[in-house]
Design a protein around this motif. Structure first.
Motif, short mmCIF file in Angstrom:
data_model
loop_
_atom_site.label_atom_id
_atom_site.label_comp_id
_atom_site.label_asym_id
_atom_site.label_seq_id
_atom_site.Cartn_x
_atom_site.Cartn_y
_atom_site.Cartn_z
N CYS A 3 -130.83 -5.20 -47.80
CA CYS A 3 -130.35 -6.42 -47.15
C CYS A 3 -131.38 -7.53 -47.26
O CYS A 3 -131.05 -8.68 -47.54
N ASN B 268 -135.35 -2.84 -39.67
CA ASN B 268 -135.66 -1.43 -39.68
C ASN B 268 -135.73 -0.95 -38.24
O ASN B 268 -136.63 -1.34 -37.49
N ASN C 278 -129.27 -2.08 -39.27
CA ASN C 278 -129.87 -1.78 -40.56
C ASN C 278 -129.31 -2.66 -41.66
O ASN C 278 -130.04 -3.10 -42.54
N ALA D 128 -138.24 -7.08 -41.60
CA ALA D 128 -137.60 -5.89 -41.05
C ALA D 128 -138.12 -5.49 -39.68
O ALA D 128 -137.43 -4.83 -38.90
N HIS E 242 -131.93 -1.52 -44.96
CA HIS E 242 -132.52 -2.78 -44.49
C HIS E 242 -133.32 -3.47 -45.59
O HIS E 242 -133.40 -4.69 -45.63
N GLY F 66 -130.78 -6.10 -42.15
CA GLY F 66 -132.11 -6.23 -42.71
C GLY F 66 -133.22 -5.88 -41.73
O GLY F 66 -134.36 -6.27 -41.92
#
Lengths: 405, 252
Positions: free
Chosen positions: B76, A244, A239, B110, B73, A242
């Protein structure tokens, strides 16, 4: 070849060869001899190898790669079976539409269950999937009787519409086929004084199993597969890198649900009936056992585990007291009876006791499953050879493969 | 205006006011240290910056955008990378794969369902990962699992995994906690090198004054959930309020 490197191509070719020759390899003993009972039953049992192999390959994409242990995968198997049988009832006895619908519905089903269950991880995820599967089972068993035909199970009937097949006047139930070639038909060839049977149903399952295996090989080697292993390894780091993790796990869940649906559709194609017991938690537990017994996270392990369990289930449950008496008849009467009494709980209906013990032994001594057992034996031979070459193992550190095989 | 603007941030856990009214501005391309005694709220503040906690009051702006309510995320992907107190790497994966993952995350975002390509086909990503691993001198460890690396190597790998994504802000959470002096000095050198080589803002939370004073350009001292002073290292050293916070009031 086919987007695989040399090693994987070789691996795939071996798997193809093994699958194609299974009917020969697994029937080493001629009919009528005393050892014939150790032959794998044909074609039923071998179809099961292929089908449950597919089931386990799919389960392994979820459990082996992401580490999410689903205890409800049998629900997708059941959904696949029901879908396929409905297709046989309404549309055609050709298995292709049935299987396509089975994969599609189980995919949708997996998307729904996965979306909810994947909000939690670890034991809570397992419990959620278990709960959903039991819900599905109970729905199929009672509430949804109009769709599932309850405890009798969904079966073909003479007055089913079967729009594409035309009117059936023969008075007997039609058989599943692929473009006219019946699934239960066989070709017999006599070679080396023995009759070898080649069954259409088995080869159909086998070809689909090879495709399923190839697909899983591609997934294992892809960036997507690497991300799934990253989920298992360290979700926090993932996570904060970056990524998911939720859509990754959901995609894995849906893919493995579709594999289960495919297996369910194939089961129905071989034998066109679907019962609620296919969705019960014992069935979900079985695929977990297969995967762990064979080696979770390895490519071949789940297939081996599926074959192993289905084979021994078949062999052990065939052994009854009469067979045991036959085996031990060379001993004095008292001893013979004693041995029969001792062995009795482990065979026949007691086969699950043997399976339980085997499973415990594997988990304790071979945590990597049967595959690890094979690797250890291979390593034993390798070590002997390398001793001759005077290699210093310190200066030849073992490199970990990208994915264990 | 700084790249990271923290305004009036407060966070309460039950009866405990973990953060009072924190205002903080981290200038672009600077090294900003946040120090403070145990329980000063350093970790709570950090967790508010990276999306792990949502503050009760105040705002956190990064590069002109609010980070509040965003998932880790997403934050980031905005350009904030985080290095953990104990190095967090993908232990079961090889060093090379560890480096590939952030490269894919940078390029594809992501999530992407790239299930049918092989890794070898993604030449740009593979090359980028290899160059980065050579940069940190780990090219001979490509096929080792990350779990088998030494702690120092894990830290270097983790740092490299963050840097390969070209973050605008690197957050370090006590990067030298529990390290021997030699390792600490190595980490300091590594961070100095990073700073010299690229345009990057570094925010560092640290206990070890040696590390703080050798790296930081600005220092914020946090005590009991509120910033006490913010100044250059030289001015902080002799500041009476700071000594008071660290040594207790009676010695002030």
């Amino acid at each position: 070849m086919l987007g695989l490197n040399k090693k994987d191509t070789k691996f795939l070719l071996i798997v193809v060869a093994l699958t194609m020759f299974t009917p020969i390899i697994l029937q080493p003993f001629a009919e009528g001899t005393g050892l014939a009972q150790f032959n794998a039953g044909y074609p039923d049992l071998m179809q099961r190898f292929a089908i449950f192999g597919i089931f386990a390959i799919g389960f392994n994409i979820l459990f082996g790669l992401t580490g999410y242990l689903s205890f409800g995968h049998a629900a997708f198997l059941g959904v696949g079976s029901y879908s396929a049988v409905w297709m046989f009832k309404l549309l055609s006895m050709n298995v292709i539409p049935g299987i396509l619908l089975a994969v599609a519905t189980s995919g949708v089903f997996a998307l729904l269950i996965g979306y909810v269950s994947l909000r939690r991880s670890g034991i809570y995820f397992s419990i959620l999937t278990l709960a959903f599967a039991q819900m599905s089972f109970n729905l199929a068993y009672s509430v949804l009787t109009p769709i599932t035909n309850g405890e009798t199970g969904l079966q073909l009937a003479l007055d089913d519409p079967r729009i594409l097949d035309g009117v059936n006047n023969s008075g007997s139930l039609p058989v599943t086929n692929i473009f006219g070639l019946a699934m239960n038909s066989s070709t017999q060839i006599e070679v080396l004084g023995r009759v070898w049977t080649f069954n259409v149903g088995y080869y159909f399952c086998a070809i689909i199993a090879i495709l399923a295996f190839y697909l899983s090989l591609r997934i294992f080697r892809s960036p997507f597969g690497m991300m799934l292993r990253a989920v298992k390894s360290n979700q926090q780091r993932m996570n904060y890198t970056g990524l998911n993790s939720r859509p990754y796990t959901l995609a894995a869940f849906v893919i493995s649900g579709m594999y289960a649906g495919l297996a369910g559709g194939l089961l129905a194609s071989m034998d066109p009936l679907a019962g609620a017991e296919r969705m019960q938690w014992t069935a979900s537990g079985e695929v977990v056992l297969m995967t762990i017994l064979g080696g979770a996270g390895t490519l071949m392990g789940p297939v081996l585990g599926a074959g192993f369990i289905k084979y021994f289930e078949n062999i052990f449950s065939k052994i009854n007291d009469t067979v045991l008496h036959g085996w031990f008849s060379f001993m004095p009467d008292g001893l013979e009876d004693l041995l029969v009494v001792l062995v009795h709980p482990f065979v026949g209906k007691g086969w699950h006791l043997t399976l339980g013990i085997l499973f415990m032994l594997v988990v304790v001594f071979l945590p990597g499953g049967l595959i690890e057992g094979g690797q250890r034996i291979a390593a034993l031979f390798k070590r002997k050879r390398s001793d001759d070459d005077n290699l210093d193992p310190e200066h030849h550190p073992k490199q970990t493969p990208h994915v264990a095989e | 205006m700084g790249i990271l603007e923290v305004k009036g941030v407060g966070k309460r856990f039950g009866g405990l006011q973990a953060l009072g009214d924190v205002n903080l501005s981290v200038g672009e391309n600077s090294v900003h240290a946040i120090i403070g005694p145990n329980g000063a709220g350093k970790s709570t503040l950090l967790n508010c910056l990276i999306g792990k906690l949502i503050p009760d009051t105040g705002s956190v702006m990064f590069d002109g955008q609010s980070v509040l309510g965003r998932k880790p995320h997403e934050i980031c992907q905005m350009g904030i990378s985080r290095v953990f107190q104990t190095p967090e790497v993908f232990g079961d994966l090889t060093v090379f794969e560890n480096m590939l993952i952030p490269c894919f995350a940078k390029r594809d975002g992501a999530f992407r369902l790239h299930a049918f390509e092989t890794i070898a086909q993604e030449k740009d990503v593979v090359e980028k990962a290899q160059v980065m691993l050579e940069d940190v001198n780990m090219q001979d460890k490509l096929h080792m699992t990350a779990a088998s690396l030494s702690r120092g190597d894990k830290r270097r790998l983790e740092m490299a995994m963050c840097l390969v994504q070209d973050p605008k802000l690197l957050l370090l959470d006590e990067p030298t906690a529990g390290m021997a002096r030699a390792d600490t000095n190595n980490t300091i050198d590594l961070l100095k090198e990073i700073k010299d080589k690229r345009d990057i803002t570094i925010a560092i939370i640290e206990h070890d004054m040696h590390v703080v004073f050798s790296l930081a350009e600005r220092i914020t001292v946090l005590a009991q959930g509120t910033p006490l002073v913010e100044d250059t290292p030289d001015n902080i050293k002799g500041h009476p309020k700071v000594r008071e916070a660290y040594l207790g009031e009676s010695h002030g």
